[in-house]
Design a protein around this motif. Structure first.
Motif, PDB file in Angstrom:
ATOM      1  N   ALA A  46     -33.644 -11.766 -43.837  1.00  0.00           N
ATOM      2  CA  ALA A  46     -34.843 -12.214 -44.547  1.00  0.00           C
ATOM      3  C   ALA A  46     -36.018 -12.442 -43.596  1.00  0.00           C
ATOM      4  O   ALA A  46     -37.161 -12.137 -43.936  1.00  0.00           O
ATOM      5  CB  ALA A  46     -34.544 -13.487 -45.329  1.00  0.00           C
ATOM      6  N   ASP A  47     -35.739 -12.949 -42.412  1.00  0.00           N
ATOM      7  CA  ASP A  47     -36.795 -13.234 -41.432  1.00  0.00           C
ATOM      8  C   ASP A  47     -37.321 -11.978 -40.741  1.00  0.00           C
ATOM      9  O   ASP A  47     -38.384 -12.016 -40.125  1.00  0.00           O
ATOM     10  CB  ASP A  47     -36.276 -14.184 -40.347  1.00  0.00           C
ATOM     11  N   ALA A  48     -36.597 -10.883 -40.809  1.00  0.00           N
ATOM     12  CA  ALA A  48     -36.896  -9.702 -39.997  1.00  0.00           C
ATOM     13  C   ALA A  48     -38.198  -8.998 -40.347  1.00  0.00           C
ATOM     14  O   ALA A  48     -38.785  -8.349 -39.503  1.00  0.00           O
ATOM     15  CB  ALA A  48     -35.747  -8.706 -40.071  1.00  0.00           C
ATOM     16  N   SER A  49     -38.650  -9.119 -41.560  1.00  0.00           N
ATOM     17  CA  SER A  49     -39.838  -8.369 -41.974  1.00  0.00           C
ATOM     18  C   SER A  49     -40.768  -9.264 -42.785  1.00  0.00           C
ATOM     19  O   SER A  49     -40.521  -9.528 -43.953  1.00  0.00           O
ATOM     20  CB  SER A  49     -39.415  -7.157 -42.794  1.00  0.00           C
ATOM     21  N   LEU A  90     -27.647  -7.048 -49.857  1.00  0.00           N
ATOM     22  CA  LEU A  90     -28.305  -7.684 -51.003  1.00  0.00           C
ATOM     23  C   LEU A  90     -29.650  -8.291 -50.610  1.00  0.00           C
ATOM     24  O   LEU A  90     -30.641  -8.140 -51.328  1.00  0.00           O
ATOM     25  CB  LEU A  90     -27.428  -8.788 -51.594  1.00  0.00           C
ATOM     26  N   VAL A  91     -29.669  -8.978 -49.485  1.00  0.00           N
ATOM     27  CA  VAL A  91     -30.925  -9.598 -49.043  1.00  0.00           C
ATOM     28  C   VAL A  91     -31.935  -8.518 -48.682  1.00  0.00           C
ATOM     29  O   VAL A  91     -33.108  -8.617 -49.028  1.00  0.00           O
ATOM     30  CB  VAL A  91     -30.691 -10.564 -47.856  1.00  0.00           C
ATOM     31  N   ALA A 118     -33.959 -16.302 -53.081  1.00  0.00           N
ATOM     32  CA  ALA A 118     -33.093 -16.401 -54.262  1.00  0.00           C
ATOM     33  C   ALA A 118     -31.725 -15.773 -53.984  1.00  0.00           C
ATOM     34  O   ALA A 118     -30.692 -16.320 -54.381  1.00  0.00           O
ATOM     35  CB  ALA A 118     -33.759 -15.725 -55.459  1.00  0.00           C
ATOM     36  N   VAL A 119     -31.714 -14.639 -53.292  1.00  0.00           N
ATOM     37  CA  VAL A 119     -30.440 -13.993 -52.951  1.00  0.00           C
ATOM     38  C   VAL A 119     -29.667 -14.847 -51.946  1.00  0.00           C
ATOM     39  O   VAL A 119     -28.451 -15.031 -52.085  1.00  0.00           O
ATOM     40  CB  VAL A 119     -30.668 -12.558 -52.415  1.00  0.00           C
ATOM     41  N   LYS A 138     -35.572  -2.672 -40.229  1.00  0.00           N
ATOM     42  CA  LYS A 138     -35.642  -3.899 -39.430  1.00  0.00           C
ATOM     43  C   LYS A 138     -34.581  -4.909 -39.877  1.00  0.00           C
ATOM     44  O   LYS A 138     -33.938  -5.555 -39.058  1.00  0.00           O
ATOM     45  CB  LYS A 138     -37.019  -4.561 -39.572  1.00  0.00           C
ATOM     46  N   GLU A 139     -34.436  -5.034 -41.180  1.00  0.00           N
ATOM     47  CA  GLU A 139     -33.508  -6.018 -41.728  1.00  0.00           C
ATOM     48  C   GLU A 139     -32.048  -5.653 -41.448  1.00  0.00           C
ATOM     49  O   GLU A 139     -31.248  -6.516 -41.104  1.00  0.00           O
ATOM     50  CB  GLU A 139     -33.763  -6.180 -43.226  1.00  0.00           C
TER      51      GLU A 139
END
Length: 131
Positions: free
Chosen positions: A109-112, A22-23, A121-122, A35-36
């Protein structure tokens, strides 16, 4: 580790991998997704042994079906069900599960290029589903 049925393991595994998906979907793009996914998988693999053993047992996770809203709802419901199931086992795995999921979604979320508002939000919805 408590004993889990195949259905219980599927619930936990589908919820965990669904949360990172989802993220990742909140930040479209092939390179970003790659990446994520890698970051999320690493975070899940680095969790406590009782959680990683549970996530590794059984087959591949089953992605939710339907449109984006139905998929999101299925994952969030799955997270709530997984947390309740783990809480009922009373072996301490529920809090460990929540921690691993929050770490994994943050890693995704931090990966890219940092955390976008859509990703945040997710993450907030995931946190609420685990509360």
């Amino acid at each position: 580790m408590a004993d889990y049925t195949d259905a219980e393991r599927d619930t936990v595994r589908n919820a965990a991998f669904g949360a990172i998906a989802l993220v990742s979907k909140a930040d479209p793009g092939f390179l970003s997704s790659f990446k994520e996914s890698l970051a999320g998988s690493k975070a899940l693999a680095a969790g406590p042994k009782e959680i990683t053993d549970l996530l590794r047992s059984g087959g591949f996770p089953s992605p939710p079906t339907g449109d984006a809203a139905a998929q999101e709802q299925a994952v969030l419901t799955g997270l709530t069900e997984a947390k309740a199931l783990l809480t009922a086992k009373a072996d301490g795995s529920a809090e460990a599960f929540s921690g691993v999921i929050m770490e994994a979604t943050q890693a995704v979320a931090d990966a890219s290029d940092g955390v976008s508002p859509e990703e945040q939000a997710v993450i907030d919805k995931v946190r609420a589903a685990l509360a």
